[in-house]
Enzyme design. Structure first.
Site, PDB file in Angstrom:
ATOM      1  N   ARG A  73      34.867  45.479 -31.601  1.00 41.02           N
ATOM      2  CA  ARG A  73      35.615  45.551 -32.700  1.00 41.02           C
ATOM      3  C   ARG A  73      37.117  46.075 -32.522  1.00 41.02           C
ATOM      4  NH1 ARG A  73      32.548  42.800 -35.236  1.00 41.02           N
ATOM      5  NH2 ARG A  73      31.488  43.072 -37.240  1.00 41.02           N
ATOM      6  N   GLU A  90      43.328  43.420 -37.482  1.00 44.18           N
ATOM      7  CA  GLU A  90      43.208  41.818 -37.446  1.00 44.18           C
ATOM      8  C   GLU A  90      42.849  41.206 -39.052  1.00 44.18           C
ATOM      9  OE1 GLU A  90      39.440  41.799 -34.794  1.00 44.18           O
ATOM     10  OE2 GLU A  90      38.631  40.464 -36.349  1.00 44.18           O
ATOM     11  N   HIS A  97      38.618  36.440 -32.624  1.00 43.60           N
ATOM     12  CA  HIS A  97      37.387  37.078 -33.110  1.00 43.60           C
ATOM     13  C   HIS A  97      36.456  35.844 -33.267  1.00 43.60           C
ATOM     14  CE1 HIS A  97      35.258  40.291 -35.349  1.00 43.60           C
ATOM     15  NE2 HIS A  97      34.516  39.658 -34.892  1.00 43.60           N
ATOM     16  N   ILE A  98      36.269  35.255 -32.117  1.00 43.95           N
ATOM     17  CA  ILE A  98      35.051  33.914 -32.213  1.00 43.95           C
ATOM     18  C   ILE A  98      33.858  34.389 -31.335  1.00 43.95           C
ATOM     19  CG2 ILE A  98      37.123  32.425 -32.476  1.00 43.95           C
ATOM     20  CD1 ILE A  98      36.780  31.845 -29.257  1.00 43.95           C
TER      21      ILE A  98
HETATM   22  C1  GLV Z   1      30.965  39.627 -35.528  1.00 45.57           C
HETATM   23  O1  GLV Z   1      31.675  40.179 -35.274  1.00 45.57           O
HETATM   24  C2  GLV Z   1      29.567  40.430 -35.981  1.00 45.57           C
HETATM   25  O2  GLV Z   1      29.571  41.538 -36.024  1.00 45.57           O
HETATM   26  O3  GLV Z   1      28.742  39.666 -36.083  1.00 45.57           O
END
Ligand code: GLV
Length: 331
Positions: free
Chosen positions: A239, A268, A286-287
């Site tokens: 994160r 972000e 964030h993929i």
């Molecule tokens: C994505 O970042 C999640 O926490 O599933």
């Protein structure tokens, strides 16, 4: 009368169809990102919320939605939700663990390989028309095979990353809030437990996979980066906020560490523009869990949690079971 739910962001049409069989659904297939006011307005009169990591479910938002029974987040992380406030308000909170472990571990490896072996940097060079001749010292990177992999946050995703390292003949060291059992360590490529400082000093590559909380804010800052090897790679698939991004940019500029692979950022999607000026960083938006089967599994897990919560059953991924007592033992 069917319970009323809000789905805050666009999701697979099959999921909207599934939910519509159980609920009166207000969906958002146009995929606008609702601000706090808009979310508060749309939540009026709703019994359930199908939320996403981009939604901030605060104590104030919950206070403005007294009829709400459940918030089902389509993510494993739930730092966007004030779980204590939800519990106090008698609202169940769920997440989507497990279904994304392997896909997210794959992306951790993709970023590690890309950063250590300078894949994105050399691709930019090629695309920019700069490749005129081969040279013996072009894009020399760090070896991944045979090196020491440090994993900070050894939950299910961390362990999946560790297992993948067997094929690379790597040694695994890890740091976690609590030490794994001997069986779990053996299964995670004989991972060795170290303090955070020992791990940062000894690892050739460090992958961060710990959940975000105020306690994990800036787990990696200038002091921690200074402990790492100048040849080391840092990967963050956890994160934004776990790394002090300004300190990381400084360290990458000065050569305190060699490279970074980042899927998550502070603030972000408005990340620190300093990253764009650096060549020694591989960046993705964030993929981590973004494969079709995994995102479908996450959406369907969130939907199943909501259906269970609304039908009087305990949802499979309930994060705040204390809420059941608060609700007088009734779901
Ligand atoms: C994505 O970042 C999640 O926490 O599933």
């Amino acid at each position: 009368m069917k319970p009323k739910i809000l789905v805050t962001r666009a999701v697979f049409p099959e999921i909207i169809e599934l939910l519509s069989g159980h609920f009166e659904v207000e969906s958002n297939q146009a995929d606008e990102v609702y601000g706090e006011q808009e979310l508060r307005r749309r939540l009026q009169g709703k019994d359930g919320l199908f939320s996403n990591p981009t939604d901030r479910v605060s104590a104030e938002l919950l206070a403005g939605a007294p009829g709400l029974k459940a918030v089902c987040n389509m993510a494993v992380g739930y730092n966007n939700i004030d779980v204590a406030a939800a519990t106090a308000a008698g609202v169940m909170v769920t997440n989507t663990p497990d279904v994304l472990n392997e896909t997210t571990a794959d992306l951790g490896w993709a970023l590690l390989m890309a950063a250590a072996r300078r894949v994105t940097e050399s691709e930019h060079y090629l695309r920019g028309g700069l490749w005129k001749k081969w040279s013996y010292d072009g894009f020399l990177g760090a070896d991944v095979y045979g090196s020491t992999l440090g994993i900070v946050g050894m939950g299910r995703i961390g362990q999946a990353i560790a297992r993948r390292s067997i094929g690379f003949d790597m040694k695994v060291v890890y740091h976690n809030r609590s030490r794994l059992s001997a069986e779990q360590e053996a299964y995670a490529n004989n991972a060795q437990y170290l303090s955070k400082e020992e791990l940062l000093r000894s690892a050739d590559h460090v992958v961060l996979v710990l959940p975000y909380s105020p306690a994990s804010h800036h787990t990696i800052g200038a002091a921690e980066l200074a402990l790492m090897k100048p040849t080391a790679t840092l990967v963050n698939i956890a994160r934004g906020g776990i790394v002090d991004d300004a300190a990381l940019i400084d360290a990458l500029k000065k050569g305190t560490i060699a490279a970074a692979g980042l899927d998550v950022f502070e603030n972000e999607p408005a990340f620190n523009p300093g990253f764009l000026e650096l060549k020694n960083v591989a960046l993705t938006p964030h993929i981590g869990s973004a494969s079709r089967p995994t995102r479908m599994a996450m959406a369907s897990t969130a939907a199943k949690n909501l259906i269970a919560a609304m039908s009087g059953a305990v949802p499979p991924n309930l994060l705040n079971p204390e809420v059941l007592a608060k609700r007088g033992g009734h779901v």
